[in-house]
Design an enzyme around this catalytic site. Structure first.
Site, PDB file in Angstrom:
ATOM      1  CB  CYS A  79       0.537   6.892  11.191  1.00 48.43           C
ATOM      2  SG  CYS A  79       1.117   8.420  10.518  1.00 48.43           S
TER       3      CYS A  79
ATOM      4  CB  CYS B 217       2.867   7.634   2.963  1.00 42.86           C
ATOM      5  SG  CYS B 217       3.420   6.535   4.253  1.00 42.86           S
TER       6      CYS B 217
ATOM      7  CB  CYS C  54       7.197  -4.385   9.112  1.00 43.84           C
ATOM      8  SG  CYS C  54       8.553  -3.572   9.991  1.00 43.84           S
TER       9      CYS C  54
ATOM     10  CB  CYS D 110       5.978  -1.431  16.513  1.00 46.30           C
ATOM     11  SG  CYS D 110       7.646  -1.009  15.974  1.00 46.30           S
TER      12      CYS D 110
ATOM     13  CD  GLU E  38      -2.898  -1.227   2.299  1.00 47.49           C
ATOM     14  OE1 GLU E  38      -3.962  -1.805   2.112  1.00 47.49           O
ATOM     15  OE2 GLU E  38      -2.594  -0.718   3.399  1.00 47.49           O
TER      16      GLU E  38
ATOM     17  CB  CYS F 134       2.711  -1.009  13.814  1.00 53.12           C
ATOM     18  SG  CYS F 134       2.884  -0.891  12.022  1.00 53.12           S
TER      19      CYS F 134
END
Ligand code: SAH
Ligand code: SF4
Length: 360
Positions: free
Chosen positions: A332, A99, A106, A110, A84, A113
């Site tokens: 975010c 962005c 990932c 975290c 994305e 996230c």
């Protein structure tokens, strides 16, 4: 391909070296996606190129448009992976920020996230990183011709410093003055804090802005929400940042996701201000954007204001980030290849639209 790769490719075909530059400029400067657009090449050359190479590595699977004008692009790689990228037009200005993603998923994990929940599927190659920009540039020329992409942030899916070589290569390509010619000052790379890679980045000739996801005022909290802190704690991270060769008039950006009851007390604000004292920096406060996979909550607006006021009172330069595109899961921390099925704009890219304006 870098420009040098394209020149070497031309020579390997038995063509003059400058043919490599011609083709490269068509792709990176003019945004061509079809060899037939390359009007200064002979039909034979175009046919040979089409046989031996391809342009573009991504296709647009879906575009969702938020009520605030933010657009989320779901893009497919040639091997069918989904990533994305988000186009964020400034509400009362001309700035338009994209962005972009650096990995499929990932590995950093975290706790707040959504991308983390995918795990790491693979790195994107440099072509897949830059192609996000070229597709967005082309889409904007189509749907919002008054706007151009002005800024770029490596804040989409993935940890850019875990994909170091491809990230650097993509920066070299995007900033090349014979290609898209983007300004390094308008590009920001964000990291969760991979200390050895930060040290390496400081030695490069490409100089993007640097953002660091700090998200906590002490190791106790950071260990809990960002497991990477157990490897490189706040002390090591700040040491590396103090040694980082910052250009004049630039500041390091710290991102601080505000999680209710976790890192949003006035004591946390005071500790943060003390921690960052003396560093040339600013702090972007990002109230947590909710998603189903994490147990956190966004603090109330009053708590957010109180946190920011305390930081300011203690001399910290802070900016409050308003969530953009949260109705389409584009804010975010919400990028996780979900589609809510709403507000999907059917894609109508003309086959050979006029070349988009150069990126500023
Ligand atoms: N991996 C890099 C680049 C991604 S940037 C990095 O972490 O820096 C993504 C930013 O969104 C990070 O600053 C992260 O702290 C923030 N973020 C992640 N999840 C979030 C959420 N649910 N709400 C608000 N911000 C979030
Ligand atoms: Fe990865 Fe950044 Fe999300 Fe952490 S915040 S899991 S580093 S994308």
């Amino acid at each position: 391909m870098t420009l040098a790769d394209a020149e070497a490719f031309a020579v390997a075909q038995g063509w003059p070296r400058f043919r490599g530059e011609q083709v490269w400029r068509w792709v990176h400067d003019k945004g061509a996606r079809d060899f037939d657009e390359m009007s200064n090449l002979s039909r034979e050359t175009r046919a040979a190129l089409a046989e031996r190479s391809h342009i573009g590595t991504l296709t647009i699977a879906e575009v969702q448009t938020s009520r605030d004008g933010t657009r989320k692009l779901r893009l497919l790689t040639r091997d069918g992976q989904s990533i994305e990228s988000v186009i964020i037009p400034e509400i009362d200005g001309d700035k338009t920020t994209q962005c972009i993603s650096s990995q499929v998923g990932c590995a950093v994990d975290c706790q707040f996230c959504a991308t983390a929940k995918l795990g790491l599927l693979r790195n994107l190659d440099a072509g897949e990183i830059v192609d996000q920009v070229y597709l967005a540039r082309r889409l904007l020329a189509e749907v919002d011709p008054g706007r151009r992409l002005t800024n770029l942030v490596y804040m989409g899916m993935g940890e850019p410093l875990h994909n170091y070589d491809n990230m650097i290569k993509s920066l070299r390509i995007l900033t090349h003055d014979k290609g898209a010619g983007m300004s390094q000052r308008r590009i920001t790379v964000s990291t969760s804090g991979l200390v050895p890679k930060l040290e390496k980045l400081g030695l490069e000739d490409v100089r993007p802005n640097l953002a660091v996801s700090l998200n906590a005022p002490n190791d106790e909290i950071r260990d809990e929400i960002m497991p990477i802190n157990r490897k490189w704690n706040i002390g090591k991270l700040l040491d590396a940042l103090r040694a980082y060769p910052l250009e004049q008039r630039r500041r390091i950006t710290f991102e601080y996701v505000l999680l209710a009851g976790v890192n949003d007390s006035l004591r946390d604000a005071a500790q943060l201000a003390k921690l960052l004292r003396g560093l040339k920096c600013k702090v972007n406060i990002i109230p947590y954007n909710p998603h189903p996979e994490a147990p956190y909550q966004r603090p109330t607006p009053a708590a957010v204001d109180a946190f920011q006021d305390e930081c300011k009172r203690l001399g910290l330069l802070t900016y409050l980030r308003k969530p953009r595109g949260d109705d389409i899961d584009a804010a975010c921390g919400q990028l996780a290849n979900r589609s809510n099925g709403e507000a999907i704009v059917p894609l109508r890219i003309r086959k050979a639209p006029a070349a988009p304006p150069p990126v500023e």
